[in-house]
Each structure stands twice: as structure tokens, then as C-alpha cells.
Design an enzyme around this catalytic site. Structure first.
Site, PDB file in Angstrom:
ATOM      1  N   TYR A  34       0.817  -1.241   0.008  1.00 48.29           N
ATOM      2  CA  TYR A  34       0.149   0.011  -0.114  1.00 48.29           C
ATOM      3  C   TYR A  34       0.991   0.991   0.121  1.00 48.29           C
ATOM      4  O   TYR A  34       0.956   1.885   0.989  1.00 48.29           O
ATOM      5  CB  TYR A  34      -1.001  -0.189   1.188  1.00 48.29           C
ATOM      6  CG  TYR A  34      -1.800  -1.179   1.485  1.00 48.29           C
ATOM      7  CD1 TYR A  34      -2.825  -1.199   0.531  1.00 48.29           C
ATOM      8  CD2 TYR A  34      -1.674  -2.200   2.289  1.00 48.29           C
ATOM      9  CE1 TYR A  34      -3.894  -2.548   0.365  1.00 48.29           C
ATOM     10  CE2 TYR A  34      -2.441  -3.344   2.126  1.00 48.29           C
ATOM     11  CZ  TYR A  34      -3.470  -3.442   1.384  1.00 48.29           C
ATOM     12  OH  TYR A  34      -4.388  -4.352   1.241  1.00 48.29           O
ATOM     13  N   ASP A  41      -6.277   4.682   7.724  1.00 41.75           N
ATOM     14  CA  ASP A  41      -4.759   4.306   8.432  1.00 41.75           C
ATOM     15  C   ASP A  41      -4.264   5.580   8.938  1.00 41.75           C
ATOM     16  O   ASP A  41      -3.524   5.356  10.093  1.00 41.75           O
ATOM     17  CB  ASP A  41      -4.086   3.859   7.110  1.00 41.75           C
ATOM     18  CG  ASP A  41      -4.547   2.476   6.676  1.00 41.75           C
ATOM     19  OD1 ASP A  41      -5.567   2.455   5.886  1.00 41.75           O
ATOM     20  OD2 ASP A  41      -3.823   1.521   6.756  1.00 41.75           O
ATOM     21  N   GLN A 106     -13.764   6.529   3.397  1.00 42.36           N
ATOM     22  CA  GLN A 106     -13.492   5.389   4.127  1.00 42.36           C
ATOM     23  C   GLN A 106     -13.960   5.882   5.821  1.00 42.36           C
ATOM     24  O   GLN A 106     -14.484   6.941   5.839  1.00 42.36           O
ATOM     25  CB  GLN A 106     -11.828   5.181   4.354  1.00 42.36           C
ATOM     26  CG  GLN A 106     -11.484   3.924   3.676  1.00 42.36           C
ATOM     27  CD  GLN A 106      -9.799   3.373   3.913  1.00 42.36           C
ATOM     28  OE1 GLN A 106      -9.088   4.362   4.363  1.00 42.36           O
ATOM     29  NE2 GLN A 106      -9.646   2.182   3.523  1.00 42.36           N
ATOM     30  N   GLY A 169     -13.687  -0.422   4.489  1.00 40.27           N
ATOM     31  CA  GLY A 169     -12.397  -0.724   5.315  1.00 40.27           C
ATOM     32  C   GLY A 169     -12.504  -2.188   5.531  1.00 40.27           C
ATOM     33  O   GLY A 169     -11.394  -2.625   5.940  1.00 40.27           O
ATOM     34  N   ASP A 171     -12.917  -4.934   3.428  1.00 40.61           N
ATOM     35  CA  ASP A 171     -12.849  -5.080   1.941  1.00 40.61           C
ATOM     36  C   ASP A 171     -13.884  -6.473   1.440  1.00 40.61           C
ATOM     37  O   ASP A 171     -14.617  -6.187   0.828  1.00 40.61           O
ATOM     38  CB  ASP A 171     -11.511  -5.300   1.103  1.00 40.61           C
ATOM     39  CG  ASP A 171     -10.724  -4.031   1.607  1.00 40.61           C
ATOM     40  OD1 ASP A 171     -11.061  -3.266   2.486  1.00 40.61           O
ATOM     41  OD2 ASP A 171      -9.619  -3.897   0.856  1.00 40.61           O
ATOM     42  N   ARG A 204      -6.156 -13.100   0.626  1.00 43.72           N
ATOM     43  CA  ARG A 204      -6.691 -11.857  -0.198  1.00 43.72           C
ATOM     44  C   ARG A 204      -7.947 -12.288  -0.617  1.00 43.72           C
ATOM     45  O   ARG A 204      -8.388 -13.385  -0.708  1.00 43.72           O
ATOM     46  CB  ARG A 204      -5.840 -11.593  -1.478  1.00 43.72           C
ATOM     47  CG  ARG A 204      -4.299 -11.129  -1.072  1.00 43.72           C
ATOM     48  CD  ARG A 204      -4.236  -9.739  -0.383  1.00 43.72           C
ATOM     49  NE  ARG A 204      -4.667  -8.719  -1.154  1.00 43.72           N
ATOM     50  CZ  ARG A 204      -4.956  -7.532  -0.491  1.00 43.72           C
ATOM     51  NH1 ARG A 204      -4.507  -7.526   0.560  1.00 43.72           N
ATOM     52  NH2 ARG A 204      -5.506  -6.701  -1.125  1.00 43.72           N
ATOM     53  N   TYR A 355      -8.305 -12.451   5.437  1.00 46.58           N
ATOM     54  CA  TYR A 355      -8.485 -10.975   5.328  1.00 46.58           C
ATOM     55  C   TYR A 355      -9.657 -10.493   6.306  1.00 46.58           C
ATOM     56  O   TYR A 355      -9.277 -10.730   7.505  1.00 46.58           O
ATOM     57  CB  TYR A 355      -8.804 -10.398   3.892  1.00 46.58           C
ATOM     58  CG  TYR A 355      -7.821  -9.112   3.405  1.00 46.58           C
ATOM     59  CD1 TYR A 355      -6.701  -9.067   3.969  1.00 46.58           C
ATOM     60  CD2 TYR A 355      -8.542  -8.043   2.874  1.00 46.58           C
ATOM     61  CE1 TYR A 355      -5.938  -7.786   3.828  1.00 46.58           C
ATOM     62  CE2 TYR A 355      -8.073  -6.872   2.595  1.00 46.58           C
ATOM     63  CZ  TYR A 355      -6.443  -6.693   3.109  1.00 46.58           C
ATOM     64  OH  TYR A 355      -6.013  -5.672   2.748  1.00 46.58           O
ATOM     65  N   TRP A 356     -10.838 -10.199   5.894  1.00 54.12           N
ATOM     66  CA  TRP A 356     -11.927  -9.893   6.633  1.00 54.12           C
ATOM     67  C   TRP A 356     -12.919 -10.982   6.862  1.00 54.12           C
ATOM     68  O   TRP A 356     -14.084 -10.728   7.138  1.00 54.12           O
ATOM     69  CB  TRP A 356     -12.499  -8.382   6.079  1.00 54.12           C
ATOM     70  CG  TRP A 356     -11.663  -7.480   6.111  1.00 54.12           C
ATOM     71  CD1 TRP A 356     -11.075  -7.076   5.280  1.00 54.12           C
ATOM     72  CD2 TRP A 356     -11.273  -6.514   7.299  1.00 54.12           C
ATOM     73  NE1 TRP A 356     -10.015  -5.842   5.647  1.00 54.12           N
ATOM     74  CE2 TRP A 356     -10.311  -5.531   6.701  1.00 54.12           C
ATOM     75  CE3 TRP A 356     -11.792  -6.355   8.556  1.00 54.12           C
ATOM     76  CZ2 TRP A 356     -10.179  -4.515   7.861  1.00 54.12           C
ATOM     77  CZ3 TRP A 356     -11.155  -5.532   9.428  1.00 54.12           C
ATOM     78  CH2 TRP A 356     -10.713  -4.344   9.110  1.00 54.12           C
ATOM     79  N   GLU A 399      -0.089  -7.149   9.135  1.00 52.94           N
ATOM     80  CA  GLU A 399      -1.605  -6.231   8.927  1.00 52.94           C
ATOM     81  C   GLU A 399      -2.770  -6.941   9.679  1.00 52.94           C
ATOM     82  O   GLU A 399      -3.561  -6.150  10.197  1.00 52.94           O
ATOM     83  CB  GLU A 399      -1.755  -6.535   7.447  1.00 52.94           C
ATOM     84  CG  GLU A 399      -3.095  -5.854   6.739  1.00 52.94           C
ATOM     85  CD  GLU A 399      -3.012  -6.045   5.237  1.00 52.94           C
ATOM     86  OE1 GLU A 399      -2.447  -6.786   4.731  1.00 52.94           O
ATOM     87  OE2 GLU A 399      -3.590  -5.433   4.562  1.00 52.94           O
TER      88      GLU A 399
END
Ligand code: GLC
Length: 430
Positions: A34, A41, A106, A169, A171, A204, A355-356, A399
Site C-alpha cells: 500500500y 490508516d 473510508q 475498510g 474489503d 486476499r 483478510y476480513w 496487517e
């Protein structure tokens, strides 16, 4: 709690990450994955800088607001300099702005952070020196929050309607799966992702999710990034529980700032009252949880996510709902080693590294822990804080982290993880 960690060494490492990711007035989330300035962030990064460099903390937010559009919109990415390492870059967004930015926003944590920066300045006896900067930022924050009221709540329900999953945020949260089905991806065309070149694809979002992300970018671009047009015709409109809670909290902090600075708070009070009256629309009685809701179909997502637990941070208080959310925490805590997974581990779609859809995020933990502490649930607040610090101390400044075995996922040397370490390593959750 932190005695078990080598706090001095880790504090130093966290400061080094922020300094290393500092590009002069703004901080990249991670130099490889990023390489630009990201909106929320930077807000969290300012909390980290505030522990050792107050001036730099304020500058982080001020730089972000230099990219604010005339209508108050604050972009989710500012492309201050070129970098080939990220897709979709400025040419894909085509917002035609200077500086070059994305066309979506965001989660609005910045007002809450500025409120904290102000308190820190006052505590250090520097309130008067920072007052002009607080006043300038107040006007910009106010304009951004007004933009939310104008363009992200088309039915005036007191919620925040995300027009893109990236806006939330979170994703690839499963909350966007059903609403995403109505996005036509047939004309997206060929493209090359960069994220999977840096990181394991297992961690991802999928190709289908990326196709949807791009289709929405193309839609916004075709509307000339006219946010009124987008709010009318966008194929994805989801009232996001995370952003709705975060904006309510941010408006409370902005109203406090108005009092402190002698500004008019009447419009902010209207927004707060509208949210307090309307946010119950995001309570799913069947699942007994806060969750996001599709504005186009009216359907609740039905997912218990880490964002569901932000009701305490939002300052909402309802004994029955609070008890239900605390029961979710209790149940989840028996299923994982580290709180707070981004998706309920009892959900069949839970994946510990994707990820999320499972991993723990330090910034969400900071908001959850802060809210729980303020609501008087100290045991859980300390557990969330302690787990966050333990993950970082054991594995590094990743992360995100697996809630099951603590392994780090996504990029390492992550700025906001370092910032949350600094914000929490020395003080209890407040
Ligand atoms: C990912 C995250 C988002 C974050 C960005 C930069 O897109 O989902 O929340 O702002 O990375 O760290």
C-alpha cells in the site's frame, strides 16, 4: 499486563516502522502493498505518532485533509506520488483531481483521533499552541461529516450507506456477498492485480470480489464521481454497521470539539439525534446482533462480525442488546485464542487467514476495546487489549492475525498495527 513483553524494544520497533513508512507528512500503510496515503490508516497512525511526536501526529491528519474535495468529500486514497506497486492506480480511478485521489471514502475515525490529539496537547500544556490547528481541522471534519449526511444516507435513516466494499475498510467481509450479486461484472475487462504479486492469494479477496470492486469503480467514474448521482443509481448500497457506528462516535467527538473551540454544534446534534433514532434499523432481531443491511433489498446480512461489536464505541446503550453482544463475545472467546475475529468463528464461512473473513485487526480491536472500557466492561476491554498486544509481541507488526493460532497474515511492518501498539502498550484501554 504488558510486563510480560519486552515493551521498550517493541516500542522502539513500532516507532521505527512509523518513521520508515513516513513519506514526509504522510505515512504509507506498508511500503510494498500500500504505497500511498490511506484515509483511516492515517487517522490511526496519528494515534501512534502522538505517543512520541505530537507535531508529526497533527501533520498526518493535516496532510490527509489537503486532499479534501470542495464538497467536503475526503478520499480513501491519496496518490501523492507515483508507484507501480498498487492496482487500481490513479488512471483507473480517473477522478481528475489535484492531488490525485480515489473517488470513495473510508470510515470516519479522524474526528475521534483529533479529539484525542487535542486532549494530549492540553495535557502537555500546549493547548493554546495547537488551537489554531484544531480550529482549522474542525471546519474540515465538519465539512466531511456534512458530506456523509448529504451523500451517504440517501433515505435519511441515520446510518452510513457504503457505495463500495472498500469504503467500509472491511474489503471482503461476507456482509458484501449477497448485496454484491447485483453488480454486473461482465464488462470489467482484463486487468492485473498487484496485491497477489506481493502476498499469498489465500490471504486476499477472490477474483470475483475484485471484479465487483472494479465494476463499482468503473460505475463511479462513468458518473464523473458525482456523489449525488452515485447515491441515486449505484448498484451496491449497503448500510454498513461499522461506518454507521464509527460516524456516530465521531460526531459525538466533533460535538465535544465544537464546545471546546466555541463553534456551533447544532448541525452535529441533528446528525447525532438522527443516528440515535435510526440506527436500530441495523439490529437483526433474528440473529440477535448488530449487522449491516442492504438498502436495496432491506435484508440484514445476519453476520456477527467485529464491526457488530462497535455499538459500545458508538456510545449506544440498550441493556437487552448490550447483553446479547456481550454474550456473543463470551461465546466467541471460547472458540478462539485471540479476540476479536473479524467474522464469527461459528460461521461456516470463517477462514482464519482470509483478510476480513476471520483475522484479527488491531485497529478494530482498539475501537472495540475503547468502547467496552467506556461502557464499563473492563474485563472484556482488557482482554481485547491484552490479546492485541500479545499477538504483536509474539508475531510482529502484521496487517492482521489468525485468531486461532496467532499467525500473522497480509503485509508485515504495518503502520497502523505499530500505531495501535504504541497507543496501547503503556496505557490501559480508556
Ligand atoms: C485494505 C484494508 C483497508 C485499509 C487498506 C490499507 O484495503 O481492508 O481497511 O485501509 O488495506 O491498509
Amino acid at each position: 499486563m504488558t510486563d510480560q513483553f519486552d515493551t521498550d524494544r517493541l516500542d522502539g520497533a513500532a516507532r521505527d516502522i512509523l518513521r520508515c513508512n513516513d513519506r514526509g507528512g504522510y505515512t504509507v500503510p506498508n511500503g510494498r502493498v500500500y504505497p500511498f496515503q490511506w484515509n483511516w490508516d492515517s487517522a490511526f497512525v496519528a494515534l501512534g505518532f502522538a505517543t512520541f511526536d505530537r507535531e508529526r501526529a497533527w501533520a498526518e491528519i493535516e496532510t490527509l485533509f489537503r486532499a479534501q474535495w470542495d464538497d467536503g468529500f475526503l478520499p480513501h486514497i491519496v496518490f501523492w506520488q507515483e508507484d507501480e506497486g498498487y492496482f487500481p492506480g490513479p488512471q483507473v480511478w480517473g477522478t481528475d483531481r489535484e492531488p490525485v485521489t480515489s473517488g470513495i471514502t473510508q470510515p470516519p475515525v479522524a474526528a475521534t483521533v483529533v479529539r484525542r490529539l487535542w486532549d494530549g496537547a492540553v495535557a502537555a500544556g500546549e493547548g493554546e499552541a495547537f488551537r489554531p490547528r484544531a480550529e482549522a481541522l474542525f471546519d474540515k471534519l465538519f465539512a466531511w461529516h456534512r458530506w456523509f449526511a448529504d451523500h451517504r444516507d440517501p433515505e435519511q435513516r441515520g446510518v452510513v450507506v457504503a457505495m463500495h466494499p472498500w469504503e467500509t475498510g472491511r474489503d471482503n467481509s461476507p456482509e458484501w456477498d449477497a448485496p454484491g450479486e447485483s453488480i454486473d461484472v461482465s464488462n470489467v475487462g482484463e486487468y492485473t492485480r498487484r496485491d497477489t504479486g506481493h502476498l499469498n492469494a489465500k490471504m486476499r479477496p477472490t477474483k470475483l470480489e475484485y471484479d465487483r470492486y472494479l465494476a463499482l469503480v468503473q460505475y463511479g467514474r462513468a458518473q464523473g464521481w458525482d456523489h449525488a448521482k452515485i447515491a441515486t443509481g449505484n448498484p451496491f448500497k449497503v448500510a454498513d454497521v461499522g461506518m454507521s457506528m464509527i460516524l456516530l462516535r465521531a460526531n459525538r467527538d466533533l460535538a465535544d470539539l465544537a464546545d471546546i473551540l466555541g463553534c456551533d454544534r447544532s448541525a452535529i446534534d441533528v446528525w447525532i439525534a438522527r443516528s440515535e433514532a435510526g440506527i436500530g434499523w441495523l439490529w437483526d432481531e433474528v440473529r440477535g446482533t448488530w449487522c449491516s443491511r442492504d438498502l436495496l433489498t432491506g435484508r440484514h446480512s445476519g453476520f456477527v462480525t467485529s464491526a457488530s461489536l462497535l455499538s459500545f464505541y458508538a456510545g449506544l446503550s440498550n441493556p437487552r442488546k448490550d447483553a446479547a453482544m456481550l454474550a456473543h463475545i463470551e461465546r466467541i472467546s471460547a472458540r478462539v485464542q485471540f479476540l476479536m475475529p473479524s467474522l464469527d468463528p461459528d460461521d461456516p464461512g470463517f477462514q482464519m487467514v482470509r483478510y476480513w473473513r476471520g483475522p484479527v485487526w488491531a485497529v478494530v480491536n482498539w475501537m472495540i476495546g475503547t468502547g467496552l472500557a467506556e461502557a464499563g466492561h473492563r474485563r472484556w476491554a482488557e482482554r481485547v487489549r491484552g490479546d492485541t498486544l500479545a499477538l504483536i509481541a509474539r508475531k510482529g507488526f502484521y496487517e492482521a492475525f489468525s485468531p486461532i493460532d496467532g499467525s500473522g497474515s497480509g503485509g508485515d511492518d504495518f503502520s497502523w498495527t505499530a500505531a495501535i501498539w504504541l497507543a496501547w502498550s503503556t496505557v490501559p484501554a480508556s
